[in-house]
Design an enzyme around this catalytic site. Structure first.
Site, PDB file in Angstrom:
ATOM      1  CE  LYS A 265     -34.624  20.902  46.739  1.00 35.22           C
ATOM      2  NZ  LYS A 265     -34.852  21.985  46.016  1.00 35.22           N
ATOM      3  CG  ASP A 270     -35.109  19.660  41.335  1.00 38.98           C
ATOM      4  OD1 ASP A 270     -36.118  19.059  40.519  1.00 38.98           O
ATOM      5  OD2 ASP A 270     -35.097  20.801  41.190  1.00 38.98           O
ATOM      6  CE  LYS A 277     -34.172  21.848  38.445  1.00 34.64           C
ATOM      7  NZ  LYS A 277     -34.602  23.275  38.579  1.00 34.64           N
ATOM      8  CG  ASP A 288     -32.127  20.456  44.579  1.00 39.20           C
ATOM      9  OD1 ASP A 288     -31.835  21.649  44.979  1.00 39.20           O
ATOM     10  OD2 ASP A 288     -33.344  20.231  43.938  1.00 39.20           O
ATOM     11  CG  ASP A 347     -38.235  22.856  38.737  1.00 36.62           C
ATOM     12  OD1 ASP A 347     -37.277  21.763  39.507  1.00 36.62           O
ATOM     13  OD2 ASP A 347     -37.342  23.576  37.976  1.00 36.62           O
ATOM     14  NE  ARG A 351     -41.544  26.143  46.412  1.00 33.27           N
ATOM     15  CZ  ARG A 351     -41.307  27.340  45.775  1.00 33.27           C
ATOM     16  NH1 ARG A 351     -42.315  28.088  45.707  1.00 33.27           N
ATOM     17  NH2 ARG A 351     -40.300  27.529  45.286  1.00 33.27           N
TER      18      ARG A 351
END
Ligand code: BES
Ligand code: MN
Ligand code: ZN
Length: 501
Positions: A265, A270, A277, A288, A347, A351
């Site tokens: 990843k 992020d 967030k 991240d 968020d 994935r």
């Protein structure tokens, strides 16, 4: 920097000599006996009086005070001989190497054989030594006008041993490669998001490919659009920075088969997107791309050690930002695989980018997949800050990753992954999948979502959200990025398939 010398270490002139000492040896043997003899039984006396401790991880410094060509003897307590493990040795070396700054020395040396036991071979000791030296002395220079580089650099490290010098040299090289690959990953993770964009990551990968002769492919946004990589593109929509899908190929076999896919990843920052967030949760999100860093660090090691394996590394690189063009909760997107995804939470972007990367790795021939990602806060709730969470669809592959993690000294704990979990990621009413089925067991949900794209390909997922960084310094490094999973991945690749034969 490391030099192997087959000679009596105590007949030489040295600034600082590292010596291992076990508790209650019946009598000194080997290099310790040479030392005790050379100084007329003084070692025996100093141990008896307690001036030198053999307690595990203790450090006793004895000055030669001109009586010896060796200026400082640094004794490293190793506890009981039968209890010494490779891991413990690494930590003991790390601890002493962190103290070296105080000594203001330019050269180091060690009596390597004093660290050898029935379980820890000279090669193991050499590997542990170079690896921990490199890990423990790592610093991130940062951007202060007055930088925090060490004032003194060690120029040479002489390793005295009676063992085969070619073998010990080779082991020192392996340990160095593992340490350096880990440190490279640490630097990538420590670098702020404005200084490590997806473009910067692509440039970094190009340099790596040049240095180690990897085949490289970097997909640009237009190409991703043509291919239909709707998941990574959705995450990138709010960004002013272009995304890249970075592919590195290392071919160590005659034919391109049994290919291992390493997928990391690479979210360079992020924010959470519209599922923003909270302000405290955003700080630190430069990390991240820890999964991408782990894969790049492992590729550096693979490039140096050149195992007989085939590896394709795939890194989806983008940041996750907010703007008028950003993707939104409720959007439905179509991934590269064709599977449609209802976005319930922007968020849960990791994935999404990994979904397209996994599909692309398979297109490049990956028959075994390991993905690494700072995927969920949930894994921290489940396992704490010192364990990497794992999920798998294949016992045998997981065993191999687990074995490698033991050897690397990196803790992995496997989470359950059942049909019910698969049902939950498939529970959207309007799309094939949904990217956030709720907070219950959400570390598992993150992995299960990625599993939908691995499909039948043997796959292991590693969630390093808790382990990619640490809050305080430790024996093998400073606070900040750890470079976790670099060595596990590299060892996994180096040893791959050996268990079955
Ligand atoms: N990058 C985060 C995960 C993370 C959290 C890494 C804390 C390091 C420290 C990831 O993209 C994320 O935001 N995950 C969400 C998923 C949720 C919305 C389903 C999470 O874990 O809260
Ligand atoms: Mn996120
Ligand atoms: Zn993220």
């Amino acid at each position: 920097m490391f030099k192997v010398i087959n000679a009596n270490p105590f007949e030489s002139n040295q600034e600082c000599m590292l010596i291992g000492l076990f508790e209650q040896p019946e009598k000194f043997t080997g290099q310790l006996l040479e030392l005790d003899d050379r100084f007329g039984g003084e070692l025996t006396e100093l141990v008896k009086s307690g001036d030198i401790s053999a307690k595990s991880k203790s450090i006793s410094v004895i000055h030669g005070l001109g009586k010896s060509g060796i200026k400082r003897f640094v004794f490293i307590g190793l506890g009981r001989e039968k209890d010494l493990t490779f891991d413990a040795l690494r930590e003991a070396f790390g601890r002493v190497c962190k103290k070296l700054d105080d000594f203001r020395i330019r050269t180091l040396s060690t009596a390597l054989d004093t660290f050898v036991t029935d379980q820890v071979s000279p090669n193991d000791a050499a590997h542990a030594l170079s690896e921990s030296y490199i890990l423990a002395t790592y610093i991130f220079s940062g951007y202060k006008q007055k930088s925090n580089e060490p004032e003194i650099d060690i120029e040479s490290f002489e390793v005295f041993t009676n063992a085969d010098s070619d073998e010990v040299s080779a082991a020192l090289q392996v340990g160095s490669a593992h340490g350096e690959g880990t440190n490279s990953a640490r630097t990538l993770v420590n670098t702020p998001g404005n200084m490590l964009t997806a473009t910067d990551m692509a440039e970094y990968a190009k340099k790596l490919a040049q240095s180690y002769n990897f085949e490289i492919e970097i997909l640009e946004k237009a190409e991703m659009e043509k291919l239909g990589m709707g998941a990574i593109l959705a995450v990138n929509k709010g960004s002013a920075e272009p995304p890249y899908m970075i592919v590195l190929k290392y071919q160590g076999k005659d034919e391109w088969k049994d290919v291992i896919g390493l997928v990391g990843k690479g979210v360079t920052f992020d924010t959470g997107g519209y599922s923003l967030k909270p302000k405290d949760g955003i700080v630190g999100m430069k990390m991240d791309m820890g999964g991408a860093a782990a894969v790049l660090g492992a590729m550096e090691i693979i490039g140096k050690l050149r195992p007989e394996q085939n590896v394709v590394a795939v890194i989806p690189a983008t940041d996750n930002m907010v703007s008028g063009e950003a993707f939104k909760p409720d959007d439905v997107i179509t991934s590269f695989s064709g599977k449609t995804i209802e976005v319930l939470n922007t968020d849960a972007e990791g994935r999404l980018v990994l979904a397209d990367a996994i599909t692309y790795a398979k297109q490049h021939g990956a028959e075994f997949l390991v993905d690494v990602a700072t995927l969920t806060g949930g894994v921290i709730i489940a396992l704490g800050l010192d364990k990497t969470g794992a999920l798998t669809n294949n016992e045998a592959l997981f065993e191999e990753v687990l074995e490698a993690s033991y050897e690397a000294g990196e803790f992995i704990w496997r989470l359950p992954y059942t049909e019910k979990d698969k049902e939950r990621v498939r529970s959207s009413k309007i799309a094939d999948l949904n990217n956030s089925p709720g907070r219950e067991g959400h570390a598992i949900m993150g992995g299960a979502f990625i599993g939908e794209f691995a499909e039948d390909t043997p796959w292991v997922h590693l969630d390093i959200a808790g382990t990619a960084t640490v809050k305080s310094s430790h024996d093998l490094g400073p606070e900040g990025a750890t470079g976790v999973m670099v060595r596990t991945l590299a060892l996994f690749v180096e040893r791959f398939g050996q268990g079955e034969q």
